[in-house]
Design a protein around this motif. Structure first.
Motif, short mmCIF file in Angstrom:
data_model
loop_
_atom_site.label_atom_id
_atom_site.label_comp_id
_atom_site.label_asym_id
_atom_site.label_seq_id
_atom_site.Cartn_x
_atom_site.Cartn_y
_atom_site.Cartn_z
N LEU A 8 0.83 -1.21 0.00
CA LEU A 8 0.00 0.00 0.00
C LEU A 8 0.87 1.26 0.00
O LEU A 8 0.65 2.19 -0.78
CB LEU A 8 -0.92 0.01 1.22
N ILE A 9 1.87 1.28 0.87
CA ILE A 9 2.79 2.43 0.94
C ILE A 9 3.53 2.60 -0.38
O ILE A 9 3.73 3.72 -0.87
CB ILE A 9 3.79 2.27 2.10
N TYR A 54 5.32 5.63 -4.76
CA TYR A 54 5.95 5.58 -6.08
C TYR A 54 4.97 5.67 -7.25
O TYR A 54 5.37 6.00 -8.36
CB TYR A 54 6.78 4.30 -6.21
N ASN A 55 3.68 5.38 -7.00
CA ASN A 55 2.69 5.39 -8.08
C ASN A 55 1.65 6.50 -7.95
O ASN A 55 0.85 6.69 -8.86
CB ASN A 55 1.95 4.04 -8.14
N ALA A 56 1.64 7.18 -6.80
CA ALA A 56 0.60 8.19 -6.53
C ALA A 56 -0.80 7.61 -6.76
O ALA A 56 -1.69 8.29 -7.26
CB ALA A 56 0.81 9.43 -7.39
N ASN A 57 -0.96 6.33 -6.41
CA ASN A 57 -2.24 5.66 -6.66
C ASN A 57 -3.35 6.34 -5.85
O ASN A 57 -3.25 6.43 -4.62
CB ASN A 57 -2.12 4.19 -6.25
N ASP A 63 4.27 9.73 5.15
CA ASP A 63 3.78 8.40 4.81
C ASP A 63 4.38 7.32 5.69
O ASP A 63 3.70 6.36 6.07
CB ASP A 63 4.03 8.09 3.32
N ILE A 64 5.66 7.45 6.01
CA ILE A 64 6.33 6.41 6.79
C ILE A 64 7.43 7.03 7.64
O ILE A 64 8.06 8.02 7.24
CB ILE A 64 6.91 5.31 5.86
#
Length: 218
Positions: free
Chosen positions: A65-66, A71-74, A188-189
């Protein structure tokens, strides 16, 4: 002309699916309600170093998920993350919503990351928090904190001591508006906590009354 354009779009979609097939998680997200998906993720609360973090990065699904966010801006993965962060912010502020609204701000990305990926994943999460209803109780200031550029990326650092040394005086605050205000910083992390610790330092030196650092995963 419209037929040609339609054909090109279909050809591009086919090529994208063939060359870059969606992961199982992406497919699952597309077929799930984001709030329900968020609720079913493994949770692991931590407040180490006064940094609140919510999900265990060692979990395979959290790791994936992270990765989709970072990396994908999903957009669906970002919404799931924002749902979890939104709830955590409400919990933190449930007893202190008097006076001026707290300020929400993301950790700024490095120039290298912006050049390489074109977006800041922390900002994606913060924007979505506001869209999910955060604007009712938060003032959003996406450029409140700036970064001193030219230092090594944290991912290039080997250990906690090296990361903490690299992050000293990394951030500065762009506005006097934080004086006497509460500020919530989103990332994010977190690993060693060095990034958020230094952001908190900069905000406190600028006069912030209270700084709450929240990371989606640790």
């Amino acid at each position: 002309m419209n037929r040609i354009y339609s054909f090109i779009i279909k050809l591009w979609e086919f090529a994208t699916i063939t060359i870059f097939p969606k992961s199982e998680l992406e497919i699952e997200l597309e077929n799930s309600d984001c709030a329900t998906f968020a609720n079913n993720l493994p949770k692991e609360f931590s407040d180490k170093n006064d940094i609140i973090s919510l999900l265990p990065y060692r979990s395979k699904i959290v790791n994936e998920l992270i990765h989709l966010i970072k990396y994908n801006a999903n957009p669906l993965a970002s919404e799931v993350g924002a749902v979890i962060l939104h709830e955590a912010i409400l919990d933190e502020l449930s007893e202190s919503l008097q006076g001026k609204k707290p300020i929400l701000t993301p950790i700024p990305a490095t120039k290298f990351r912006m050049k390489e990926h074109g977006f800041n994943q922390a900002e994606l999460l913060a924007k979505r928090i506001i869209e999910l209803g955060g604007k009712e109780f938060l003032d959003y200031e996406p450029e409140l904190i700036s970064r001193v550029h030219g230092k090594k990326r944290q991912t290039q650092m080997r250990g906690r001591r090296e990361r903490l040394a690299n992050m000293k005086q990394e951030f500065f605050v762009n506005s006097n508006a934080v004086s006497g205000r509460s500020v919530i910083v989103i990332d994010d992390i977190t690993t060693t906590g060095a990034t958020l610790i230094d952001a908190k330092r900069a905000l406190k030196e600028a006069g912030a009354r209270k700084v709450i650092c929240i990371a989606l995963a640790h």
